[in-house]
Design an enzyme around this catalytic site. Structure first.
Site, PDB file in Angstrom:
ATOM      1  N   ARG A   1     -33.851  30.332  -3.768  1.00 53.34           N
ATOM      2  CA  ARG A   1     -32.500  29.816  -3.979  1.00 53.34           C
ATOM      3  C   ARG A   1     -31.578  30.843  -4.630  1.00 53.34           C
ATOM      4  O   ARG A   1     -30.417  30.956  -4.282  1.00 53.34           O
ATOM      5  CB  ARG A   1     -32.545  28.577  -4.873  1.00 53.34           C
ATOM      6  CG  ARG A   1     -33.006  27.347  -4.131  1.00 53.34           C
ATOM      7  CD  ARG A   1     -32.906  26.098  -4.994  1.00 53.34           C
ATOM      8  NE  ARG A   1     -33.693  25.035  -4.378  1.00 53.34           N
ATOM      9  CZ  ARG A   1     -33.263  24.287  -3.369  1.00 53.34           C
ATOM     10  NH1 ARG A   1     -32.053  24.452  -2.874  1.00 53.34           N
ATOM     11  NH2 ARG A   1     -34.035  23.362  -2.852  1.00 53.34           N
TER      12      ARG A   1
ATOM     13  N   ASP B   1     -25.525  15.077  -8.369  1.00 55.59           N
ATOM     14  CA  ASP B   1     -24.632  13.921  -8.281  1.00 55.59           C
ATOM     15  C   ASP B   1     -24.242  13.348  -9.638  1.00 55.59           C
ATOM     16  O   ASP B   1     -24.036  12.152  -9.802  1.00 55.59           O
ATOM     17  CB  ASP B   1     -25.237  12.827  -7.381  1.00 55.59           C
ATOM     18  CG  ASP B   1     -25.438  13.335  -5.964  1.00 55.59           C
ATOM     19  OD1 ASP B   1     -24.647  14.188  -5.529  1.00 55.59           O
ATOM     20  OD2 ASP B   1     -26.391  12.897  -5.299  1.00 55.59           O
TER      21      ASP B   1
ATOM     22  N   ASN C   1     -17.240  18.114  -5.842  1.00 57.91           N
ATOM     23  CA  ASN C   1     -18.093  17.592  -4.764  1.00 57.91           C
ATOM     24  C   ASN C   1     -17.565  16.215  -4.368  1.00 57.91           C
ATOM     25  O   ASN C   1     -16.936  15.527  -5.170  1.00 57.91           O
ATOM     26  CB  ASN C   1     -19.541  17.461  -5.262  1.00 57.91           C
ATOM     27  CG  ASN C   1     -20.476  16.941  -4.181  1.00 57.91           C
ATOM     28  OD1 ASN C   1     -20.415  17.385  -3.027  1.00 57.91           O
ATOM     29  ND2 ASN C   1     -21.345  16.012  -4.534  1.00 57.91           N
TER      30      ASN C   1
ATOM     31  N   HIS D   1     -19.033  12.582  -2.921  1.00 58.56           N
ATOM     32  CA  HIS D   1     -20.310  11.874  -2.742  1.00 58.56           C
ATOM     33  C   HIS D   1     -20.045  10.469  -2.207  1.00 58.56           C
ATOM     34  O   HIS D   1     -19.137   9.785  -2.691  1.00 58.56           O
ATOM     35  CB  HIS D   1     -21.055  11.797  -4.078  1.00 58.56           C
ATOM     36  CG  HIS D   1     -22.387  11.138  -3.952  1.00 58.56           C
ATOM     37  ND1 HIS D   1     -23.486  11.782  -3.420  1.00 58.56           N
ATOM     38  CD2 HIS D   1     -22.796   9.875  -4.240  1.00 58.56           C
ATOM     39  CE1 HIS D   1     -24.504  10.942  -3.402  1.00 58.56           C
ATOM     40  NE2 HIS D   1     -24.115   9.780  -3.897  1.00 58.56           N
TER      41      HIS D   1
ATOM     42  N   ARG E   1     -27.305  21.752   0.194  1.00 59.22           N
ATOM     43  CA  ARG E   1     -28.264  22.563  -0.555  1.00 59.22           C
ATOM     44  C   ARG E   1     -28.084  22.276  -2.032  1.00 59.22           C
ATOM     45  O   ARG E   1     -26.954  22.222  -2.523  1.00 59.22           O
ATOM     46  CB  ARG E   1     -28.021  24.069  -0.351  1.00 59.22           C
ATOM     47  CG  ARG E   1     -28.169  24.561   1.049  1.00 59.22           C
ATOM     48  CD  ARG E   1     -29.573  24.457   1.574  1.00 59.22           C
ATOM     49  NE  ARG E   1     -30.539  25.267   0.858  1.00 59.22           N
ATOM     50  CZ  ARG E   1     -31.858  25.147   1.029  1.00 59.22           C
ATOM     51  NH1 ARG E   1     -32.341  24.246   1.851  1.00 59.22           N
ATOM     52  NH2 ARG E   1     -32.689  25.938   0.368  1.00 59.22           N
TER      53      ARG E   1
ATOM     54  N   GLY F   1     -18.284  18.521   8.743  1.00 58.08           N
ATOM     55  CA  GLY F   1     -17.064  19.081   8.174  1.00 58.08           C
ATOM     56  C   GLY F   1     -15.822  18.225   8.282  1.00 58.08           C
ATOM     57  O   GLY F   1     -14.703  18.749   8.299  1.00 58.08           O
TER      58      GLY F   1
ATOM     59  N   ASN G   1     -14.698  16.196   5.938  1.00 62.38           N
ATOM     60  CA  ASN G   1     -13.982  16.354   4.660  1.00 62.38           C
ATOM     61  C   ASN G   1     -13.284  17.707   4.589  1.00 62.38           C
ATOM     62  O   ASN G   1     -12.190  17.819   4.020  1.00 62.38           O
ATOM     63  CB  ASN G   1     -14.940  16.162   3.485  1.00 62.38           C
ATOM     64  CG  ASN G   1     -15.152  14.698   3.163  1.00 62.38           C
ATOM     65  OD1 ASN G   1     -14.246  14.034   2.659  1.00 62.38           O
ATOM     66  ND2 ASN G   1     -16.338  14.179   3.479  1.00 62.38           N
TER      67      ASN G   1
ATOM     68  N   LEU H   1     -27.916  23.330  -5.764  1.00 65.14           N
ATOM     69  CA  LEU H   1     -27.496  24.584  -6.385  1.00 65.14           C
ATOM     70  C   LEU H   1     -28.189  24.750  -7.736  1.00 65.14           C
ATOM     71  O   LEU H   1     -28.373  23.775  -8.465  1.00 65.14           O
ATOM     72  CB  LEU H   1     -25.974  24.585  -6.550  1.00 65.14           C
ATOM     73  CG  LEU H   1     -25.197  24.582  -5.224  1.00 65.14           C
ATOM     74  CD1 LEU H   1     -23.733  24.236  -5.460  1.00 65.14           C
ATOM     75  CD2 LEU H   1     -25.334  25.921  -4.512  1.00 65.14           C
TER      76      LEU H   1
HETATM   77  C1  GAR Z   1     -19.907  12.938   3.572  1.00 65.66           C
HETATM   78  O1  GAR Z   1     -20.037  11.539   3.692  1.00 65.66           O
HETATM   79  C2  GAR Z   1     -20.212  13.369   2.153  1.00 65.66           C
HETATM   80  O2  GAR Z   1     -19.769  12.460   1.192  1.00 65.66           O
HETATM   81  C3  GAR Z   1     -21.717  13.433   2.183  1.00 65.66           C
HETATM   82  O3  GAR Z   1     -22.041  13.980   3.426  1.00 65.66           O
HETATM   83  C4  GAR Z   1     -21.011  13.654   4.351  1.00 65.66           C
HETATM   84  C5  GAR Z   1     -20.500  14.925   4.977  1.00 65.66           C
HETATM   85  O4  GAR Z   1     -19.604  14.658   6.013  1.00 65.66           O
HETATM   86  N1  GAR Z   1     -22.222  14.214   1.109  1.00 65.66           N
HETATM   87  C6  GAR Z   1     -23.377  14.003   0.517  1.00 65.66           C
HETATM   88  O5  GAR Z   1     -24.136  13.110   0.836  1.00 65.66           O
HETATM   89  C7  GAR Z   1     -23.690  14.945  -0.616  1.00 65.66           C
HETATM   90  N2  GAR Z   1     -24.887  14.550  -1.278  1.00 65.66           N
HETATM   91  P1  GAR Z   1     -18.603  15.759   6.521  1.00 65.66           P
HETATM   92  O6  GAR Z   1     -19.438  16.998   6.818  1.00 65.66           O
HETATM   93  O7  GAR Z   1     -18.020  15.182   7.777  1.00 65.66           O
HETATM   94  O8  GAR Z   1     -17.584  16.006   5.446  1.00 65.66           O
END
Ligand code: GAR
Length: 210
Positions: free
Chosen positions: A65, A145, A107, A109, A91, A12, A14, A93
């Site tokens: 799902r 993505d 999102n 990425h 997950r 978490g 982000n 969606l």
């Molecule tokens: C982040 O680097 C995000 O970009 C990535 O997971 C991490 C989560 O970190 N997301 C993906 O790979 C989505 N396919 P966080 O929980 O510290 O934000």
């Protein structure tokens, strides 16, 4: 202010960046809910400790799902959520859920899409010897993505980078561009035409500003 839910599965960081940005009085979105599919996500307890509204919908207790997502949907409606930010939400969606939130879900990425969709992006980028890597904030569409790109930031790859060191530098940029992307979208300063977001920012370095 746009009532936004952040969907997480783990750390978490982000989420933290979005919550911090949304504290600014002029920010056009408010974080009205933090939702995790993992009840034990570290980000969820942190959000709780910050006094945020939180909820967990454990995907493991649902038959499929769609049952899981119907639960999510009910909860989002109960909290009168208008916009979603996926932040390390791991997950997939279904089109059923994605179409309900079409144009209202972002999102983040950890790659410069359309390069390196999926997992282990940093490891794959290093293996390929790319010199520039980065991150992308984009609208969510049913294909994993993909979806209109709102913001990107580039990071230089160093000869001695490991997947971890590269991930850490990319993550710093994620924390910068995700709040920017939400600000742009929530304030209605961008419009989507097909796969393109017009009025969005591109970034060739560290200098992107809203
Ligand atoms: C982040 O680097 C995000 O970009 C990535 O997971 C991490 C989560 O970190 N997301 C993906 O790979 C989505 N396919 P966080 O929980 O510290 O934000």
């Amino acid at each position: 202010r746009l009532r936004t839910a952040i969907l997480i599965s783990g750390r978490g960081s982000n989420m933290d960046a979005l919550i911090a940005a949304a504290r600014a009085p002029d920010y056009p979105a408010e974080v009205a809910l933090v939702l995790s599919n993992r009840p034990d996500a570290p980000g969820l307890s942190r959000a709780k400790a910050m006094g945020m509204a939180t909820a967990a919908v454990d995907h493991k207790i649902y038959a499929g799902r769609e049952e899981f997502e119907r639960s999510l949907q009910l909860l989002l409606e109960a909290h009168r959520i208008e916009f979603l930010c996926l932040a390390g939400f791991m997950r997939m969606l279904t089109p059923w859920f994605v179409s309900r939130w079409s144009g209202r879900m972002l999102n983040i990425h950890p790659s410069l899409l359309p390069a390196y969709r999926g997992l282990d992006t940093h490891e794959r980028a290093l293996k390929d010897g790319v010199k520039i890597h980065g991150c992308t904030a984009h609208f969510v569409v049913p294909q994993l993505d993909e979806g209109p790109i709102v913001a990107q930031a580039a990071v230089r790859v160093a000869d001695d980078d490991t997947p971890e060191s590269l991930a850490a530098r990319v993550l710093q940029e994620e924390h910068r561009i995700y709040p920017l992307a939400l600000r742009l979208v929530a304030s209605g300063r961008v419009r989507v035409e097909g796969n393109r977001v017009l009025g969005a920012l591109r970034d060739a370095g560290q200098g992107m500003r809203a």
